[in-house]
Motif scaffolding. Structure first.
Motif, short mmCIF file in Angstrom:
data_model
loop_
_atom_site.label_atom_id
_atom_site.label_comp_id
_atom_site.label_asym_id
_atom_site.label_seq_id
_atom_site.Cartn_x
_atom_site.Cartn_y
_atom_site.Cartn_z
N TYR A 12 0.73 -1.12 0.03
CA TYR A 12 -0.03 -0.13 0.20
C TYR A 12 1.00 1.31 0.07
N PHE A 14 -0.42 4.47 -0.54
CA PHE A 14 -1.46 5.63 -0.55
C PHE A 14 -1.84 6.32 -1.88
N ASN A 19 -5.70 1.79 -3.53
CA ASN A 19 -7.08 1.62 -3.01
C ASN A 19 -7.62 0.62 -3.98
N HIS A 40 3.23 -1.09 4.11
CA HIS A 40 3.72 0.06 3.56
C HIS A 40 5.28 -0.10 3.61
N LYS A 54 -0.49 7.41 9.53
CA LYS A 54 -1.22 7.78 8.27
C LYS A 54 -1.79 6.45 7.59
N LEU A 55 -0.97 5.31 7.66
CA LEU A 55 -1.60 3.95 7.17
C LEU A 55 -2.88 3.55 8.02
N ASN A 57 -4.88 5.65 9.64
CA ASN A 57 -6.05 6.69 9.16
C ASN A 57 -6.71 6.06 7.82
N ASP A 58 -5.81 5.54 6.94
CA ASP A 58 -6.42 5.19 5.66
C ASP A 58 -7.08 3.85 5.95
N GLU A 61 -10.56 4.62 7.35
CA GLU A 61 -11.31 5.16 6.03
C GLU A 61 -11.88 3.90 5.21
N ILE A 62 -11.22 2.99 5.00
CA ILE A 62 -11.24 1.76 4.24
C ILE A 62 -12.57 0.88 5.28
N THR A 72 -2.17 -3.50 9.71
CA THR A 72 -1.36 -2.55 9.19
C THR A 72 -0.10 -2.67 9.55
#
Length: 277
Positions: A12, A14, A19, A40, A54-55, A57-58, A61-62, A72
């Motif tokens: 991943y 970003f 995505n 990542h 950051k990961l 947070n993503d 969102e997923i 992660t």
């Protein structure tokens, strides 16, 4: 993370393509009852803490978008070593990897992607766009003279347990419709195997007007296929990376067709999916 389930790894970075890979992973994970893990790869150790946040947070969102919360991790390293190291660490069943046109050591494109895949003991689902449909309805199964063709059939059977797709045996032929004797033997074997397993299929011959890799993608685009299955060449040589191997053309196809890339040494038996007699 529930370690009792199989794990699907998604490298991943970003990007939108990453995505898209997540969406494919969710689709496959739903069929296999598997976990998803986002990885990542950082260039420097001092970046890790910031990238972990950051990961995370993503991943949240997923969960909000698609109802699945991936686990992660961020590791320092390169795609050549780190992806497959994490694959072994987590005992992953599959890697779903997005490719895009940007160049650079950490970008998963072209020959870089092929080098990563060839170093793996498990299959890679290589994608460019988001999934077209919720399940796999049409799978293209290219067949030529290579003995490795037979090993792809195990994965056809594996996937058929979940989504019951129609399989298109796409056989290499000349303009006159003549099939090489070794290719013909593989076609006969494939037909018999699929018939014994009760798998719906159709045999289609290539036109013989262009390379087999080009015609495979053209045919896949014509029938609006969901997936193409290819094997990596056994003991692939360095010059294949430079000149553009068959697999590299298929992986980076302009039709943005998802490709399941299988290495000849792949074996599903360790994951408890037996019955590949």
């Amino acid at each position: 993370m529930d370690t009792s389930k199989n794990t699907i790894l998604v490298p991943y970075d970003f990007t939108e393509v990453a995505n898209n890979a997540v969406q494919h992973a969710i689709k496959v994970a739903g069929e296999l009852d598997a976990n998803i893990h986002l990885l990542h790869i950082a260039k420097k150790e001092e970046q890790i803490a910031e990238l972990e946040e950051k990961l995370a947070n993503d991943a949240a969102e997923i969960k909000e978008k698609w109802g699945v919360l991936p686990s992660t991790s961020v590791k320092e390293g390169t795609i050549f070593k780190t992806i497959n190291s994490v694959v072994e660490e987590l005992e992953c069943l599959l890697v779903v990897m997005g490719t895009h046109g940007m160049k650079g050591l950490q970008k998963l494109t072209g020959s870089w992607a092929l080098k990563v895949i060839v170093g793996s003991k498990i299959p890679y689902l290589v994608v460019q766009s988001a999934p077209k449909r919720e399940d796999y309805q049409k799978i293209v199964f290219p067949v030529d003279y290579k003995s490795e063709n037979k090993e792809k059939l195990k994965w056809i059977q594996f996937m058929y347990q979940f989504s019951k797709p129609k399989v298109y045996i796409y056989a290499s032929a000349t303009k006159e419709g003549i099939i090489d004797s070794r290719t013909k033997a593989n076609v006969v074997f494939s037909k018999k195997y699929l018939e014994e397993k009760g798998i719906d299929y159709e045999l289609v011959l290539s036109e013989g007007d262009a390379s087999f890799s080009q015609e495979t993608i053209q045919f896949s685009e014509k029938i609006d296929a969901d997936l193409v299955l290819v094997m990596t060449t056994r003991d692939i040589a360095f010059h294949d990376y430079v000149l553009g191997a068959y697999e590299q053309y298929i992986i980076a196809n302009s039709a943005k067709m998802p490709v399941l890339v299988i290495n000849p040494r792949t074996d599903l038996m360790k994951y408890g999916y037996g019955g590949f007699s």
